[in-house]
Design a protein around this motif. Structure first.
Motif, PDB file in Angstrom:
ATOM      1  N   GLY A 135       0.792  -1.229   0.000  1.00 36.65           N
ATOM      2  CA  GLY A 135       0.000   0.000   0.000  1.00 36.65           C
ATOM      3  C   GLY A 135       0.821   1.275   0.000  1.00 36.65           C
ATOM      4  N   GLY A 136       2.041   1.228  -0.480  1.00 34.30           N
ATOM      5  CA  GLY A 136       2.891   2.413  -0.512  1.00 34.30           C
ATOM      6  C   GLY A 136       2.403   3.489  -1.466  1.00 34.30           C
ATOM      7  N   LEU A 137       1.736   3.095  -2.555  1.00 31.18           N
ATOM      8  CA  LEU A 137       1.217   4.093  -3.496  1.00 31.18           C
ATOM      9  C   LEU A 137       0.173   4.981  -2.817  1.00 31.18           C
ATOM     10  CD1 LEU A 137       0.843   1.853  -6.680  1.00 31.18           C
ATOM     11  CD2 LEU A 137       2.504   3.688  -6.334  1.00 31.18           C
ATOM     12  N   ALA A 138      -0.752   4.365  -2.097  1.00 25.80           N
ATOM     13  CA  ALA A 138      -1.773   5.143  -1.384  1.00 25.80           C
ATOM     14  C   ALA A 138      -1.142   5.982  -0.283  1.00 25.80           C
ATOM     15  CB  ALA A 138      -2.830   4.211  -0.796  1.00 25.80           C
ATOM     16  N   ASP A 139      -0.140   5.422   0.402  1.00 31.49           N
ATOM     17  CA  ASP A 139       0.532   6.192   1.450  1.00 31.49           C
ATOM     18  C   ASP A 139       1.242   7.406   0.869  1.00 31.49           C
ATOM     19  OD1 ASP A 139      -0.393   4.544   3.452  1.00 31.49           O
ATOM     20  OD2 ASP A 139       1.447   3.378   3.615  1.00 31.49           O
ATOM     21  N   ALA A 140       1.887   7.254  -0.287  1.00 28.52           N
ATOM     22  CA  ALA A 140       2.550   8.393  -0.929  1.00 28.52           C
ATOM     23  C   ALA A 140       1.511   9.437  -1.336  1.00 28.52           C
ATOM     24  CB  ALA A 140       3.348   7.929  -2.140  1.00 28.52           C
ATOM     25  N   GLN A 141       0.396   8.987  -1.887  1.00 28.45           N
ATOM     26  CA  GLN A 141      -0.659   9.918  -2.290  1.00 28.45           C
ATOM     27  C   GLN A 141      -1.199  10.683  -1.091  1.00 28.45           C
ATOM     28  OE1 GLN A 141      -3.816   8.118  -4.554  1.00 28.45           O
ATOM     29  NE2 GLN A 141      -5.062   9.957  -4.496  1.00 28.45           N
ATOM     30  N   ASP A 142      -1.347   9.988   0.031  1.00 23.27           N
ATOM     31  CA  ASP A 142      -1.878  10.620   1.245  1.00 23.27           C
ATOM     32  C   ASP A 142      -0.788  11.280   2.084  1.00 23.27           C
ATOM     33  OD1 ASP A 142      -4.377   9.731   0.493  1.00 23.27           O
ATOM     34  OD2 ASP A 142      -4.309   7.953   1.792  1.00 23.27           O
ATOM     35  N   ARG A 143       0.473  11.215   1.604  1.00 26.37           N
ATOM     36  CA  ARG A 143       1.643  11.785   2.292  1.00 26.37           C
ATOM     37  C   ARG A 143       1.772  11.202   3.696  1.00 26.37           C
ATOM     38  NH1 ARG A 143       4.138  14.689  -1.416  1.00 26.37           N
ATOM     39  NH2 ARG A 143       5.666  15.356   0.095  1.00 26.37           N
ATOM     40  N   ARG A 144       1.579   9.893   3.770  1.00 28.49           N
ATOM     41  CA  ARG A 144       1.611   9.164   5.032  1.00 28.49           C
ATOM     42  C   ARG A 144       2.891   8.336   5.104  1.00 28.49           C
ATOM     43  NH1 ARG A 144      -3.399   7.067   4.995  1.00 28.49           N
ATOM     44  NH2 ARG A 144      -2.766   5.571   3.421  1.00 28.49           N
ATOM     45  N   LEU A 145       3.513   8.327   6.264  1.00 25.87           N
ATOM     46  CA  LEU A 145       4.714   7.529   6.505  1.00 25.87           C
ATOM     47  C   LEU A 145       4.333   6.393   7.438  1.00 25.87           C
ATOM     48  CD1 LEU A 145       7.697   7.380   5.829  1.00 25.87           C
ATOM     49  CD2 LEU A 145       8.164   8.912   7.728  1.00 25.87           C
ATOM     50  N   ARG A 146       4.375   5.187   6.884  1.00 28.23           N
ATOM     51  CA  ARG A 146       3.928   4.007   7.626  1.00 28.23           C
ATOM     52  C   ARG A 146       4.991   2.926   7.526  1.00 28.23           C
ATOM     53  NH1 ARG A 146       0.552  -0.313   5.908  1.00 28.23           N
ATOM     54  NH2 ARG A 146       0.300   0.748   3.904  1.00 28.23           N
ATOM     55  N   VAL A 147       5.263   2.274   8.631  1.00 25.99           N
ATOM     56  CA  VAL A 147       6.265   1.217   8.678  1.00 25.99           C
ATOM     57  C   VAL A 147       5.832   0.058   7.779  1.00 25.99           C
ATOM     58  CG1 VAL A 147       5.373  -0.016  10.707  1.00 25.99           C
ATOM     59  CG2 VAL A 147       7.802   0.067  10.316  1.00 25.99           C
ATOM     60  N   ALA A 148       6.813  -0.567   7.107  1.00 29.47           N
ATOM     61  CA  ALA A 148       6.493  -1.663   6.182  1.00 29.47           C
ATOM     62  C   ALA A 148       6.108  -2.941   6.908  1.00 29.47           C
ATOM     63  CB  ALA A 148       7.674  -1.926   5.243  1.00 29.47           C
TER      64      ALA A 148
END
Length: 195
Positions: free
Chosen positions: A121-134
């Motif tokens: 889900g890194g694409l959605a996190d980048a779009q939402d400017r969210r930093l989430r642990v893998a």
């Protein structure tokens, strides 16, 4: 397209190889990225892949970054670009991406180009400017990622999500075991060169 990316694509065409990491993340975030520092994972021998990239670039230098972690670097003769090549960790691309630090860095693209591969889900996190642990072991695997969380949040204007912040807090004390933070010799070899 940079000479480094051209060389990597020419040398690794038809092989199971993927672009990963910061270049893809920066492109998704709309940041200028001149393709001067690329990360590639390969299924197979990273030394042979690095040698092939160096040859395709007309004799660029290549050397081992970490024999323990199977990482090699190819550097242009004029030092205008570099390509880091590492073997897949965990036996598959999905497993390799799950071992990375943050979801925005856990996206791959086939070396010849094509649709991104994004199991976390890194694409959605980048779009939402969210930093989430893998993954839940990201900070335990490498405590320096706690510092990287803060740096990436500030430099890339990303908002760390709550569970990631809590996990970072729980592992912050492990930073004392890292190089430059006291006696770390028993644990130093545990940490890889890539996120």
């Amino acid at each position: 397209m940079s000479a480094g990316l051209q060389a990597a694509r020419a040398a690794l065409a038809g092989q199971r190889a993927w672009l990963v990491g910061g270049f893809l993340r920066d492109r998704l975030l709309g940041r200028e990225s001149p393709e001067l520092d690329l990360d590639v994972v390969v299924e197979g021998d990273p030394a042979a892949a690095a040698r092939a990239v160096a040859r395709a670039a007309g004799g660029a230098a290549f050397f081992a970054l970490s024999e323990q972690f199977g990482a090699w670097r190819v550097v242009a003769r004029d030092h205008s670009w570099q390509v880091d090549v590492q073997s897949l960790r965990g036996g598959s691309l999905a497993a390799d991406l799950a071992l990375r630090d943050f979801t925005v860095n856990a996206i791959a693209e086939p070396i010849e180009g094509g649709a991104p591969i994004d199991p976390l889900g890194g694409l959605a996190d980048a779009q939402d400017r969210r930093l989430r642990v893998a993954g839940p072991s990201a900070f335990a695997d490498d405590p320096l990622r706690v510092l990287r969380l803060a740096r990436m949040a500030v430099e890339l204007d990303l908002q760390p999500e709550g569970a990631t912040l809590e996990l970072a807090r729980r592992h912050a004390g492990e930073l004392t075991a890292c190089a430059g933070c006291g006696d770390c010799s028993p644990r130093r070899s545990r940490y890889g060169v890539w996120s």
